[in-house]
Design a protein around this motif. Sequence first.
Motif, mmCIF file in Angstrom:
data_model
loop_
_atom_site.group_PDB
_atom_site.id
_atom_site.type_symbol
_atom_site.label_atom_id
_atom_site.label_comp_id
_atom_site.label_asym_id
_atom_site.label_seq_id
_atom_site.Cartn_x
_atom_site.Cartn_y
_atom_site.Cartn_z
ATOM 1 N N TRP B 189 0.837 -1.216 0.000
ATOM 2 C CA TRP B 189 0.000 0.000 0.000
ATOM 3 C C TRP B 189 0.862 1.252 0.000
ATOM 4 N N LEU B 190 1.940 1.226 0.769
ATOM 5 C CA LEU B 190 2.793 2.413 0.854
ATOM 6 C C LEU B 190 3.557 2.600 -0.459
ATOM 7 N N HIS B 191 3.959 1.492 -1.043
ATOM 8 C CA HIS B 191 4.656 1.588 -2.325
ATOM 9 C C HIS B 191 3.729 2.196 -3.381
ATOM 10 N N GLU B 192 2.487 1.711 -3.398
ATOM 11 C CA GLU B 192 1.511 2.244 -4.372
ATOM 12 C C GLU B 192 1.256 3.731 -4.121
ATOM 13 N N LEU B 193 1.196 4.088 -2.872
ATOM 14 C CA LEU B 193 0.963 5.492 -2.530
ATOM 15 C C LEU B 193 2.126 6.342 -3.052
ATOM 16 N N ALA B 194 3.331 5.852 -2.826
ATOM 17 C CA ALA B 194 4.518 6.600 -3.253
ATOM 18 C C ALA B 194 4.563 6.733 -4.781
ATOM 19 N N VAL B 195 4.116 5.693 -5.464
ATOM 20 C CA VAL B 195 4.176 5.702 -6.923
ATOM 21 C C VAL B 195 3.070 6.574 -7.527
ATOM 22 N N ASN B 196 1.878 6.510 -6.928
ATOM 23 C CA ASN B 196 0.704 7.139 -7.551
ATOM 24 C C ASN B 196 0.405 8.552 -7.091
ATOM 25 N N ASN B 197 0.946 8.948 -5.974
ATOM 26 C CA ASN B 197 0.542 10.236 -5.405
ATOM 27 C C ASN B 197 1.715 11.209 -5.430
ATOM 28 N N SER B 198 1.417 12.447 -5.813
ATOM 29 C CA SER B 198 2.500 13.437 -5.783
ATOM 30 C C SER B 198 2.102 14.678 -4.994
ATOM 31 N N VAL B 199 0.935 14.600 -4.347
ATOM 32 C CA VAL B 199 0.452 15.804 -3.659
ATOM 33 C C VAL B 199 0.252 15.593 -2.160
ATOM 34 N N LEU B 200 0.675 14.465 -1.657
ATOM 35 C CA LEU B 200 0.427 14.156 -0.250
ATOM 36 C C LEU B 200 1.131 15.168 0.669
ATOM 37 N N VAL B 201 0.393 15.649 1.666
ATOM 38 C CA VAL B 201 0.942 16.607 2.628
ATOM 39 C C VAL B 201 1.128 15.954 3.999
ATOM 40 N N THR B 202 0.164 15.113 4.366
ATOM 41 C CA THR B 202 0.186 14.492 5.691
ATOM 42 C C THR B 202 -0.040 12.994 5.580
ATOM 43 N N LEU B 203 0.866 12.234 6.130
ATOM 44 C CA LEU B 203 0.673 10.786 6.199
ATOM 45 C C LEU B 203 0.862 10.356 7.645
ATOM 46 N N ASN B 204 -0.160 9.700 8.168
ATOM 47 C CA ASN B 204 -0.110 9.312 9.579
ATOM 48 C C ASN B 204 -0.549 7.858 9.726
ATOM 49 N N PHE B 205 0.370 6.997 10.092
ATOM 50 C CA PHE B 205 -0.020 5.661 10.548
ATOM 51 C C PHE B 205 0.687 5.357 11.871
ATOM 52 N N TYR B 206 0.720 6.406 12.691
ATOM 53 C CA TYR B 206 1.309 6.365 14.035
ATOM 54 C C TYR B 206 0.493 5.412 14.907
ATOM 55 N N MET B 207 1.164 4.699 15.780
ATOM 56 C CA MET B 207 0.498 3.831 16.749
ATOM 57 C C MET B 207 -0.295 2.702 16.073
ATOM 58 N N THR B 208 0.130 2.350 14.868
ATOM 59 C CA THR B 208 -0.416 1.140 14.261
ATOM 60 C C THR B 208 0.712 0.108 14.243
ATOM 61 N N ASP B 209 0.387 -1.131 13.879
ATOM 62 C CA ASP B 209 1.419 -2.164 13.813
ATOM 63 C C ASP B 209 1.873 -2.412 12.382
ATOM 64 N N LEU B 210 1.575 -1.465 11.482
ATOM 65 C CA LEU B 210 1.910 -1.661 10.068
ATOM 66 C C LEU B 210 3.421 -1.643 9.855
ATOM 67 N N ARG B 211 3.901 -2.647 9.144
ATOM 68 C CA ARG B 211 5.331 -2.697 8.801
ATOM 69 C C ARG B 211 5.509 -2.132 7.396
ATOM 70 N N VAL B 212 6.476 -1.255 7.237
ATOM 71 C CA VAL B 212 6.703 -0.671 5.910
ATOM 72 C C VAL B 212 8.182 -0.764 5.538
ATOM 73 N N GLU B 213 8.439 -0.583 4.259
ATOM 74 C CA GLU B 213 9.815 -0.587 3.768
ATOM 75 C C GLU B 213 10.364 0.833 3.769
ATOM 76 N N PRO B 214 11.521 1.054 4.368
ATOM 77 C CA PRO B 214 12.127 2.395 4.351
ATOM 78 C C PRO B 214 12.281 2.936 2.932
ATOM 79 N N ALA B 215 12.552 2.044 1.982
ATOM 80 C CA ALA B 215 12.745 2.503 0.594
ATOM 81 C C ALA B 215 11.471 3.151 0.059
ATOM 82 N N ASP B 216 10.314 2.610 0.457
ATOM 83 C CA ASP B 216 9.043 3.193 0.000
ATOM 84 C C ASP B 216 8.838 4.588 0.584
ATOM 85 N N LEU B 217 9.256 4.751 1.825
ATOM 86 C CA LEU B 217 9.137 6.082 2.436
ATOM 87 C C LEU B 217 10.028 7.083 1.693
#
Lengths: 220, 597
Positions: B189-217
């Motif tokens: 999901w984060l990879h898709e977000l990074a690829v498809n979105n260019s206008v994101l201002v705020t991304l918050n998944f604080y206090m969740t257990d979601l694992r993400v790839e640093p490269a996607d960030l």
Amino acid sequence: MMGREVEEPQGAAAAMAQAGRAPARDKSSFAATCSLLSQYLRDNKAGLQGLGGLAMAPAAGALRPPTTMNLLSALDAPAQEPAAAEGKDHDQRVDGNPREAAAAAGDETRQLTIFYAGKVVVFDKFPSTKVQDLLQIANAGGDAAEAPAAPNSLPDMPIARRNSLHRFLAKRKDRITAKAPYQVVNNSSVGVEAPKQTAGVEKPKPWLGLGQEVTVKQEI
Amino acid sequence: MGGEVPEPRKMSLALSFGCGGVPEEALHLVFGYVDDPRDREAASLVCRRWHRIDALSRKHVTVGFCYAAEPARLLARFPRLESLALKGKPRASMYGLIPDDWGAYAAPWLAQLAAPLQCLKAVHLRRMTVTDEDVGVLVRARGHMLQVLKLDKCSDFSTDALRLVARSCRSLRTLFLEECAVTDKGSEWLHELAVNNSVLVTLNFYMTDLRVEPADLELLAKNCKSLISLKMSESDLSDLIGFFQASKSLQEFAGGAFSEVGECTKYEKVKFPPRLCLLGGLTFMGKDEMPFIFPYSAILKKLDLQYTLLTTEDHCQLIAKCPNLLVLEVRNVIGDRGLEVVAETCKKLRRLRIERGADEDPGQEEQGGVSQLGLTAVAVGCRELEYIAAYVSDITNGALESIGTFCKNIYDFRLVLLDKQNQITDLPLDNGVRALLRNCTKLRRFAIYLRPGGLSDVGLGYIGLYSGNIQYMLLGNVGESDSGLIQFAMGCTNLRKLELRSCCFSERALAVAVLQMPSLRYIWVQGYRASQTGQDLLLMARPYWNIEFAPPSPETANRMMADGQPCVDTYAQVLAYYSLAGRRPDCPQWLVTLHPA
């Protein structure tokens, strides 16, 4: 120890204090106090068995101030003078003024403080002999209160913790137990503590272990 | 907890022109400048024409409780809404006091509104049950124009829903998932977000257990040049070096962790972006890692140390370097000494939150603990405070009086007296509470959670008497008898939402009290003299007033959870609220709706 507090007028302790002071002098205010007290008792039916043994006057009719309660007169020595000319009810008391009784018996007296239902009652000179009686009464009351929860009883509920903090504290706990290197990192402080304890009076081993554990936690 | 202080109302004088002569276009124009919902509400009551113009031009609505109204009614009145906020489960769910199957389903709202609300571009759901299907309905209908999606402490959806959002919502500016219980099916999901979105201002998944790839960030930072805020799940800071290098605009970050102990060199290469001034997370940051944030401390406006391992002394050292803080969040390990440093250093402080540490951790917490000394120091030193929430170990009337005397801007005040310490210096707090309420005239939210004897009936009466402007209140362990509650209720003319916990009031008194409060639209109670059936609650029955009673569960009455806390359904609960929607159709089995025969 808390400072002595002036009770709220409707509090049971205030009613007790007034009742103990000069019952015969001002009948109307005494009656009013008693009705306040009986209202208090009604409101607190469930929780009062414990102190019921203190025999707080249950209603306006019962003018005989019970023994324990009468100790309150010791709080306010000057009030004893006018109270000397008491009604007959007062004279019927078997024990007389416990303060005098205590003095006569050469009992040791200390200050007694009771916290009850948010009220604080301070007895300045309370004979040590009475303390055992009081504890017995209180213990009996406590047992009664622990009987299976009656409907309408108020549960004793812990303060809830926010989910996010709860999770963090659980993780931290896991980390403390999981991370052995900690003890290595904090070796120095443990090292200082441990010899001190062994050098002192010989401590049993479990105690030592506990001491170390606490030290480790402090460092985190 | 606790929203921002609202802007002062702009319409201090009512518009004085009548309903007749003003051209429709002029009214439309004027209404375009009226944003405050309270002004809107007042204007809509002037006459039918004003009501209609308001309805057609209203852009945002917050439904404070999702069972208080029906989606169809909202749609009929406000067909051109651009932004909708909906709240679900009681606040107590944030404290583990509400069973998971309680309800607050987003499904009927999204199914009925997503398609017909053609201007809708912002959705905020708080404490609601949201499924993948619900998100799907929203995205299929509004995905092309959705700018803000906030799923705030929601549960029941998975990363599949997030993938769909990431693929379809290319205008998305804000994606907010804080404290959601999300089923993690992978980080695509984060990879898709990074690829498809260019206008994101705020991304918050604080206090969740979601694992993400640093490269996607890192990819996200490169593609979304306007990314200003990232709050993420726990992730080692050393993995984020690339992300920080790429996100030049970043002002807010939370979620980084120092997961390796004693490996300071590992974090030496981590450099925050130049504009970063709002900082949180920092999970497991200890004394050795603390110098890492010293270079940024002078420009920090917000600092959240709740999840660190800092001692009282460390707090003192760090905060002394942060003179520009507006927001500070800590655990009570900060201690009175730490708060004295706050008082000396943080003269601009607006919000202060002192959370509760562990009970069974004498090693660390014992040196901390906050009392009247720390609170008084802060009150005297930080005159700009608008929000104080504190768990204290000891308290006096004097400390509360100081807050009343010095903190004139307090909008939201919350105090919990912890139950571990046997002796409290100065109880009851009647006079302190009175002084605070009398002097803090901007107060709109007020919470006080004490212990038996902490506030007498007289004090409770003071709260009623001096809380004229307060709209939300939480009271715990206060009062001595039913008459205290009634005195309190008779004074609360503007109170809209009330929560009571662990008080000695009878069911009957609760019902009578509710009838005394003319503005009350929502009350939640746990811990009172409950009957088995809740029969006395029926005294408050009236049209449009829903009463829901959760009897204590007999199975869990004496059982404890693994962590020593009682089970979630050990105690009876009552929720009562005004509703135009009638009885809710989706009650769980264990919940009883009470209504007159």
